[in-house]
Every structure is written in C-alpha cells, then in structure tokens.
Write a protein that holds these residues in place. Sequence first.
Motif, mmCIF file in Angstrom:
data_model
loop_
_atom_site.group_PDB
_atom_site.id
_atom_site.type_symbol
_atom_site.label_atom_id
_atom_site.label_comp_id
_atom_site.label_asym_id
_atom_site.label_seq_id
_atom_site.Cartn_x
_atom_site.Cartn_y
_atom_site.Cartn_z
ATOM 1 N N ARG A 113 20.615 37.070 0.614
ATOM 2 C CA ARG A 113 19.312 36.398 0.617
ATOM 3 C C ARG A 113 18.287 37.231 -0.161
ATOM 4 N NH1 ARG A 113 17.031 32.245 3.939
ATOM 5 N NH2 ARG A 113 19.194 31.843 4.507
ATOM 6 N N LYS A 149 16.234 35.960 -3.564
ATOM 7 C CA LYS A 149 14.777 36.018 -3.650
ATOM 8 C C LYS A 149 14.327 36.835 -4.860
ATOM 9 C CE LYS A 149 13.480 35.213 1.174
ATOM 10 N NZ LYS A 149 12.489 34.151 0.881
ATOM 11 N N ALA A 196 12.137 28.223 -4.204
ATOM 12 C CA ALA A 196 11.945 28.857 -2.900
ATOM 13 C C ALA A 196 12.924 28.324 -1.860
ATOM 14 C CB ALA A 196 10.511 28.646 -2.427
ATOM 15 N N GLU A 206 11.972 34.473 -6.952
ATOM 16 C CA GLU A 206 10.560 34.771 -6.736
ATOM 17 C C GLU A 206 9.990 35.719 -7.780
ATOM 18 O OE1 GLU A 206 10.036 36.177 -2.768
ATOM 19 O OE2 GLU A 206 10.685 34.297 -1.834
ATOM 20 N N GLU A 220 12.900 33.356 8.957
ATOM 21 C CA GLU A 220 13.759 34.192 8.116
ATOM 22 C C GLU A 220 14.271 35.423 8.863
ATOM 23 O OE1 GLU A 220 14.692 33.969 4.793
ATOM 24 O OE2 GLU A 220 13.914 31.929 4.708
#
Length: 401
Positions: free
Chosen positions: A271, A275, A252, A279, A46
Amino acid sequence: MLPADLKPEQFNGYPPEARKLVTGHVAALQQLPLSFLPSLLREVIEYDFKFPAERRALENELANLKSLSAEQIKDWFQGFAQILLSSQLEHSDWVNAPGQFVEQLSSYLWTTHQLDAFRTAALAYADRLRAVAPPELPPARRLGITVIGQGVATHDEPLFRKLRAHGAYFSGVKPENGLELLLNLVAARAKAHPVPYGHWYIDGGQAAPYDPVLTCVSYHALESVRAALSGKIRAEIERPGMGPEALRTILAQMRPADLGLGKAGEAVLDRFQVKLLTEGSGTQVFSTTFAQWAAREALRRAQPLTLLVRFAPRQRQKPMNEMLSASHDVAELDPLGSLIDADMGAYYNWLNLQRLPGAEQSSFLVWFEGHHEAIAIGPSLPRGTESNAAAGLDQLLAWAS
C-alpha cells in the motif's frame, strides 16, 4: 447523516483491525463536528495498512478523544463547530468514503471562504493534541544516509552547498566498496535495534545486494507496477471530460491488486508503494523524484531509525505525454542532471529527518558515490568545517554519532 447518528454497525465495511479500533470509540466520535470527523476516519480506515508509528499516533489520538468530557470536546472543537457545511456533504457517505468527503470539503471550504477558519481550527487542535500526547522519542539515535551521483565520472561544481553550514565537509573519503560498506552498517544497526519498518533502504534504480532485515523499496523493482499505472493513466485521460481532479480521485482509489501487487504478508509495504506512485508528482517517470518522495514518506510515516537513500540517473526530460506513453524505447539517461537533483534531494532528506522526534541527536551523511567527497552532520561534529584527511565512510559515521 450527522456524527450523533453513528452506530457501530456502520463501520462493518472497514478492514478488520480498523473496525475493531473504531467501534471502541463510537461514543467519542458521536460528539465530534462533521467538519472534523471524516478527516479522522480517513486515517482510521487505513489503520490496517499503516506503519507501527502511525498506528500508535492514531491510537493515542483516539484514546485522548475518549478521555475528554463533553465540555472539553466542545472547547477543543469549537473552531470546527463553526464551519458551515452543505446538505450535500451532510448526506454523503462520509463513513465509508471519508477520503472523498475530505476532497469535496476542501473545495467547498474554498468556494465558501471558510478555508482560513478551518486551517486555524486544525492548527489549534494539532497543538493541543501534541501537548497531551507528545511524539515518542526513538529507542536509538536516528541515522540518515544519502548516496548521490551514480554514474557521474567527474563534476567540478561544489556539492552539498546547502548542507555545509550544518556539518563537516570531507574531501579525502576512501570510496572503495563504499556502498557495500554503508549497506552493511545499516544492516548491523537493524540487527542491533530490531524495530518493524525501522530500517530502510530506498534505491532510485536497481537495488544493490542488501540484507533482508532491511525494508527495501526500489524504482527498478516497481517497473511493472509503474507500467501498469501509466497504462491506466493513459486510458483515463483519453476519456471525454476527464480532468485532473477526477483523475486524482481515481488514483487515490487504486489498490495494490489493481497494479499487480498483493504479496502475502506485504500489505503495508504494498500500500505504501502504491501511494508513492499515485500520490507523488513525477514518481512514475523520474527516478530521482521517486527516491526523494519515497524518503520523505518513509520518514514522515514510518519514522525509521535508519534510512539509506541512493539516487540513480533519471531519464532526460521530455513532454509528459511522451514519458507516459507505452513506448519500449530505452530512455536516455541524464546522470549529471540527476546529480544536481540528488544534491537537492539530500538536503530535503536532512530537513525531513529534522522534523522527527530526537532530531537533535541524529546523524546524517551524504556521499558522492565512487568519489572522495562527503558531508557528515551530527551532534559531535563542528559545523561549517572542512577536512581533507583520508577517512573511510565508517569513520565519518563514527565521528558524526
């Protein structure tokens, strides 16, 4: 495959900068236990989408591993080396799918009663790494601001109860143009201390006009993204045999383009926003949860010098399936309940700010939007005190600095 068999070409599937970084450290990675290495590769893969603070930390960690001798690596990772793994884990594609490996490892450690041993090894490693590569101090004092209570006309219960022991409570705050004043102050800090992703404005509703020098994330701006995500979640949970663990794995793996994001030059922020929604628990449906989780992740990952978080009214609680439905009905808002959420969220923001390097010199302000109440925390303010003196928000921040 085991780490000793690693070759540089096996990282060809990594994003460009991550591939360049990892191929320069293959010799060190070959010496690491398989129980540890995929956790590191999960961060490496990442790298292209990480904030500068995260990149520096990862670079320092890899540099430290490269500097260790074979004997030192054996000493550092003896706890991980004692973890027994299954042949299924060893033969999985942990190079290209390290995140999936870590998920499977967690389950495996639980079922084989090795979770405590793994945790002990991880804590020991983190302590040693922190000792040789301590976190960098910020170039300026950090400032956290939280604005709560949007849309609440009156509230008789005491606010900031968890924070009052740590700072000064003010009941004579001048509320006129308060949000605009705070945004201008934050923008001025950003211009005085220009740091990439160093100055944030997070809004749980629709963002107020702000200087583009700030990194801005808002619940309202992600409305179409949230709708797309809810649609995908509905489609997945209707599939036979779909359980929470499988759904989590699917979430995910989602990327900005899957949800309608993907602006040029915004890869890191896109990104980050994905998330937040995939998440965070409840970030898709509750604006207060979104604001609090976004603040937590911004502080943890970007480690900004300045963070302004504004909470907005969330929808009233309903059954989860109803909240995730494709209904176009206007959601009923709960301003008072949102104020209670935000009051606790402000406390969490302060706690998370305290976890960053230089926290002892940081300043923190919480303001009841449109009202005369605020609390300020800083190295120069006496703790557990109260004042009814008339003062502007800028004056409170000056006192707290």
